[in-house]
Design a protein around this motif. Structure first.
Motif, PDB file in Angstrom:
ATOM      1  N   HIS A 138       0.844  -1.252  -0.164  1.00  0.00           N
ATOM      2  CA  HIS A 138       0.139  -0.102   0.125  1.00  0.00           C
ATOM      3  C   HIS A 138       0.780   1.107   0.002  1.00  0.00           C
ATOM      4  CE1 HIS A 138       0.670  -1.143   4.454  1.00  0.00           C
ATOM      5  NE2 HIS A 138       1.048   0.324   4.363  1.00  0.00           N
ATOM      6  N   ASP A 139       2.135   1.046  -0.153  1.00  0.00           N
ATOM      7  CA  ASP A 139       3.046   2.403  -0.096  1.00  0.00           C
ATOM      8  C   ASP A 139       3.583   2.712  -1.360  1.00  0.00           C
ATOM      9  OD1 ASP A 139       5.482   3.881   0.036  1.00  0.00           O
ATOM     10  OD2 ASP A 139       5.491   3.714   2.083  1.00  0.00           O
TER      11      ASP A 139
ATOM     12  N   LEU B  54      -4.873  -6.662  -6.121  1.00  0.00           N
ATOM     13  CA  LEU B  54      -6.093  -5.826  -5.771  1.00  0.00           C
ATOM     14  C   LEU B  54      -7.277  -6.873  -5.752  1.00  0.00           C
ATOM     15  CD1 LEU B  54      -5.719  -2.474  -7.783  1.00  0.00           C
ATOM     16  CD2 LEU B  54      -5.116  -2.828  -5.442  1.00  0.00           C
TER      17      LEU B  54
ATOM     18  N   GLU C 237     -10.952  -0.327   0.250  1.00  0.00           N
ATOM     19  CA  GLU C 237     -10.761   0.938   1.460  1.00  0.00           C
ATOM     20  C   GLU C 237     -10.518   2.412   0.776  1.00  0.00           C
ATOM     21  OE1 GLU C 237      -7.162   2.110   4.216  1.00  0.00           O
ATOM     22  OE2 GLU C 237      -7.662  -0.205   3.875  1.00  0.00           O
ATOM     23  N   ASP C 238      -9.542   2.281  -0.292  1.00  0.00           N
ATOM     24  CA  ASP C 238      -8.842   3.394  -0.691  1.00  0.00           C
ATOM     25  C   ASP C 238      -8.604   3.468  -1.966  1.00  0.00           C
ATOM     26  OD1 ASP C 238      -7.455   5.733  -1.014  1.00  0.00           O
ATOM     27  OD2 ASP C 238      -6.451   5.648   0.886  1.00  0.00           O
TER      28      ASP C 238
ATOM     29  N   ILE D 206      -0.504   4.335  -6.655  1.00  0.00           N
ATOM     30  CA  ILE D 206       0.448   3.174  -6.998  1.00  0.00           C
ATOM     31  C   ILE D 206       0.455   3.033  -8.288  1.00  0.00           C
ATOM     32  CG2 ILE D 206       0.827   0.902  -6.470  1.00  0.00           C
ATOM     33  CD1 ILE D 206      -0.475   1.295  -3.495  1.00  0.00           C
TER      34      ILE D 206
ATOM     35  N   ARG E 172      -2.983  -4.520   4.656  1.00  0.00           N
ATOM     36  CA  ARG E 172      -3.638  -3.389   3.786  1.00  0.00           C
ATOM     37  C   ARG E 172      -3.307  -3.490   2.243  1.00  0.00           C
ATOM     38  NH1 ARG E 172      -2.907   2.546   4.751  1.00  0.00           N
ATOM     39  NH2 ARG E 172      -4.742   2.703   3.355  1.00  0.00           N
ATOM     40  N   TYR E 173      -3.556  -4.734   1.762  1.00  0.00           N
ATOM     41  CA  TYR E 173      -3.472  -4.834   0.272  1.00  0.00           C
ATOM     42  C   TYR E 173      -4.540  -5.565  -0.366  1.00  0.00           C
ATOM     43  CZ  TYR E 173      -1.558  -9.502   1.665  1.00  0.00           C
ATOM     44  OH  TYR E 173      -1.135 -10.836   2.284  1.00  0.00           O
TER      45      TYR E 173
ATOM     46  N   LEU F 249      -7.494  -3.286   0.222  1.00  0.00           N
ATOM     47  CA  LEU F 249      -7.304  -1.786  -0.066  1.00  0.00           C
ATOM     48  C   LEU F 249      -8.125  -1.258  -1.252  1.00  0.00           C
ATOM     49  CD1 LEU F 249      -5.006   0.022   0.318  1.00  0.00           C
ATOM     50  CD2 LEU F 249      -3.622  -1.077  -1.532  1.00  0.00           C
TER      51      LEU F 249
ATOM     52  N   LEU G 188      -5.526   5.611  -3.228  1.00  0.00           N
ATOM     53  CA  LEU G 188      -4.230   5.408  -3.090  1.00  0.00           C
ATOM     54  C   LEU G 188      -3.919   4.334  -3.916  1.00  0.00           C
ATOM     55  CD1 LEU G 188      -1.792   4.949  -1.162  1.00  0.00           C
ATOM     56  CD2 LEU G 188      -2.892   3.634   0.193  1.00  0.00           C
ATOM     57  N   VAL G 189      -4.851   3.301  -4.427  1.00  0.00           N
ATOM     58  CA  VAL G 189      -4.518   2.218  -5.577  1.00  0.00           C
ATOM     59  C   VAL G 189      -4.277   3.140  -6.706  1.00  0.00           C
ATOM     60  CG1 VAL G 189      -5.744   0.622  -7.032  1.00  0.00           C
ATOM     61  CG2 VAL G 189      -6.094   0.583  -4.499  1.00  0.00           C
TER      62      VAL G 189
END
Length: 610
Positions: free
Chosen positions: A234-235, A261, A280-281, A288, A272-273, A277, A284-285
């Motif tokens: 997730h980073d 995902l 959730e977000d 990335i 958190r993947y 993920l 953010l995806v």
């Protein structure tokens, strides 16, 4: 024939193309596509094969970054599979300069068909080019092996590639660990370039252990074909670093980076993947994916593998958001985050179809891979037709039947004129021979290229990978035979490939001596794929028709409901002290097994090699 020609009439026995003062000759019954290695060029009275043309041009002309990319004498990248005959003919005749600027050339093209070929050159199935074709590693992709934790090992990928898988994924790789741990990379990254040769000392202790009793002969690695590495995280910064690390390690063997995902497991929620993920977000995806696409070379594909949103109404929005990040293709699993394990239902092919339509409306011919609901060879064509997807991905069916993408996997039945018990006998015997044969073929690959241990143990992890594959390939033959099942599961007694070969022989002998038992486990519902289905068992004679049923005609795929209820009832009948006693006994047994495995795995590597 001119530059616009796409085929030669098949009825022509011999066709001459003349450009004064030279001529080129094409052989009879030519198809519109030919194998590059089936072409022979005669230049200045020297016969040159297509393969040597690739080598010569790579040395003298343009060289591609990707391993497995073929660069022809026309100065452009082509595939071994699909190259139009007219392009070869006209370009050779019209090209000026370059390493093959001959004033006379004769082409002899062997008769071919447009079939997909395997690593050993055997045909698998017809390749039909679609307007939304997916191209990875310079090859057209229609059949895909899914990323599977501890199951997408190199030997299994080689096996699948040899039986019709156009594209393979690595197992999921945690981005943080890829970047920070060399031990993790050694245990997971089996993406070596073609002709890499690993010496005995290059193997991990786990790999050496599984080879005990065998003489290890270092063997150059074959081409892995189109290959995509899947990352989880997730980073955004770590994901980019991990992607570059994988590409550097693979030296061109990896042709794409996929972002996980779609994983619905609880561990994905903690990390958190995966699908968590995505739910959730989404912002953010998308960050990335954008960063990956902007950071990686253009010839490295970037993709995402997702599930159907919990809110089905979000399919369109989600697909559009992902495509706008610049990804090259998308994989859609036709189930939601919650449709997992015991709650798996039919694959929502209608929602995959919607995703494909949305993608094509937004970006014409954007490639989408359909995943889910593939049990048989017949399902491959059906789902591709229903969804309009560019390719089909399979995971669980491939684990039991690595020949899934070959037509022969649908034809393991007796002659049509046989009836009743005769068909049952033939089917049962053929199915047993097929599964044992594919299991032995997998072991053959493991002898040459022992699987990396992954997360299954630094001592016995490599054989644990093999063990897990054998359990799935042989599921129907083990589930009722506790002695064989326990033998394969015993981590203290079954630890090497040599023992696995003997296990297969003993299992075969057992069923050859028990024909009635063999027939009883040869029905469709005894398969690994249907291990938790609530369907009524089909007879063996209905094998073919059962495989042709559409997903909507099948019973709901609720896994293990009866079993779970039974276990819950059993637990409820026990007192608190009895349940605690059972838990202590299980823990003690696990600790004893772990100690035994550790003691058995401490051995001299030289003795293992001997």
């Amino acid at each position: 024939i001119n530059q616009n020609t796409t085929s030669v009439k098949p009825e022509l026995h011999r066709h001459y193309i003349t450009t004064a003062p030279t001529a080129a000759t094409a052989n009879s019954k030519l198809s519109s596509k030919v194998e590059l290695t089936d072409i022979e060029f005669m230049l200045h009275n020297e016969t040159v094969t297509g393969a040597s043309l690739v080598r010569r041009t790579t040395q003298t002309g343009k060289v591609g970054r990707k391993q497995g990319a073929h660069h022809n004498c026309f100065g452009s990248s082509v595939t071994r599979r699909n190259i139009t005959m007219a392009t070869i003919i006209t370009t050779l005749l019209m090209r000026q300069g370059g390493p093959f600027s001959s004033t006379s050339a004769v082409l002899a093209l062997s008769t071919t068909t447009t079939t997909t070929t395997t690593m050993n050159g055997s045909p698998t199935r017809m390749a039909k080019r679609k307007s939304s074709s997916l191209i990875v590693g310079n090859e057209e992709i229609q059949s895909v092996m899914a990323p599977m934790v501890a199951q997408s090992d190199a030997p299994f990928r080689f096996l699948g590639r040899n039986h019709g898988c156009d594209l393979c994924f690595t197992q999921m790789l945690h981005a943080r660990k890829v970047v920070s741990s060399s031990a993790f990379r050694k245990a997971h990254l089996d993406v070596f370039p073609k002709d890499t040769t690993l010496q005995w000392e290059d193997l991990s202790l786990s790999q050496q252990n599984c080879l005990q009793g065998l003489t290890y002969t270092p063997t150059p690695w074959p081409s892995q074909g189109p290959l995509v590495a899947q990352l989880a995280g997730h980073d955004p910064s770590l994901m980019v670093q991990a992607a570059h690390t994988v590409l550097e390690h693979s030296q061109g063997t990896v042709h794409g980076i996929d972002v996980n995902l779609g994983c619905p497991q609880g561990i994905a929620r903690k990390g958190r993947y995966g699908a968590f993920l995505m739910e959730e977000d989404t912002t953010l995806v998308c960050t990335i994916l954008k960063n990956l696409r902007q950071s990686l070379p253009e010839d490295v594909a970037v993709s995402a593998k997702i599930r159907i949103p919990l809110d089905h109404n979000l399919v369109e929005q989600r697909v559009l958001q992902l495509i706008d990040t610049g990804i090259n293709f998308l994989t859609v699993h036709g189930r939601t985050l919650k449709e997992n394990k015991t709650l798996v239902g039919p694959c929502h092919t209608n929602l995959i179809q919607k995703a494909v339509q949305v993608a094509h409306t937004h970006t014409p011919n954007f490639p989408v891979i359909a995943n889910g609901g593939v049990e048989s060879f017949a399902d491959v064509a059906r789902i591709q037709e229903e969804t309009g997807a560019s390719a089909i991905m399979s995971s669980e069916s491939l684990l039991e039947t690595p020949t899934l993408f070959e037509e022969r996997s649908a034809n393991i039945i007796g002659p049509p004129q046989q009836q009743g018990s005769d068909i049952t006998t033939v089917v049962a015997q053929q199915l047993l021979e097929h599964q044992l044969s594919i299991a032995r073929e997998y072991l053959d690959w493991c002898v040459k290229y022992p699987p990396t241990p992954g997360s299954l143990g630094h001592m016995g992890g490599s054989f644990n990978v093999i063990r897990t594959h054998l359990f799935k390939m042989l599921h129907r033959y083990l589930k009722g035979e506790h002695s064989f099942r326990n033998r394969l599961a015993d981590g203290t007694q079954m630890t090497s490939i040599v023992q696995a070969y003997q296990f297969l022989k003993d299992l075969e002998d057992h069923y050859q001596q028990n024909k009635e038992l063999l027939q009883s486990v040869s029905d469709v519902d005894s398969s690994w794929y249907r291990r938790h289905w609530g369907t009524t068992k089909s007879t063996v004679s209905s094998l073919s028709s059962s495989l042709l049923l559409s997903e909507n005609e099948r019973s709901i795929h609720r896994r293990g409901d009866d079993y779970i209820q039974e276990q819950q009832q059993n637990q409820a009948s026990l007192s608190l002290e009895e349940r605690k006693k059972q838990a202590r006994e299980r823990i003690a047994k696990l600790r004893a097994n772990k100690a035994n495995r550790a003691a058995k795995s401490i051995m001299n590597p030289k003795e293992i090699a001997a």
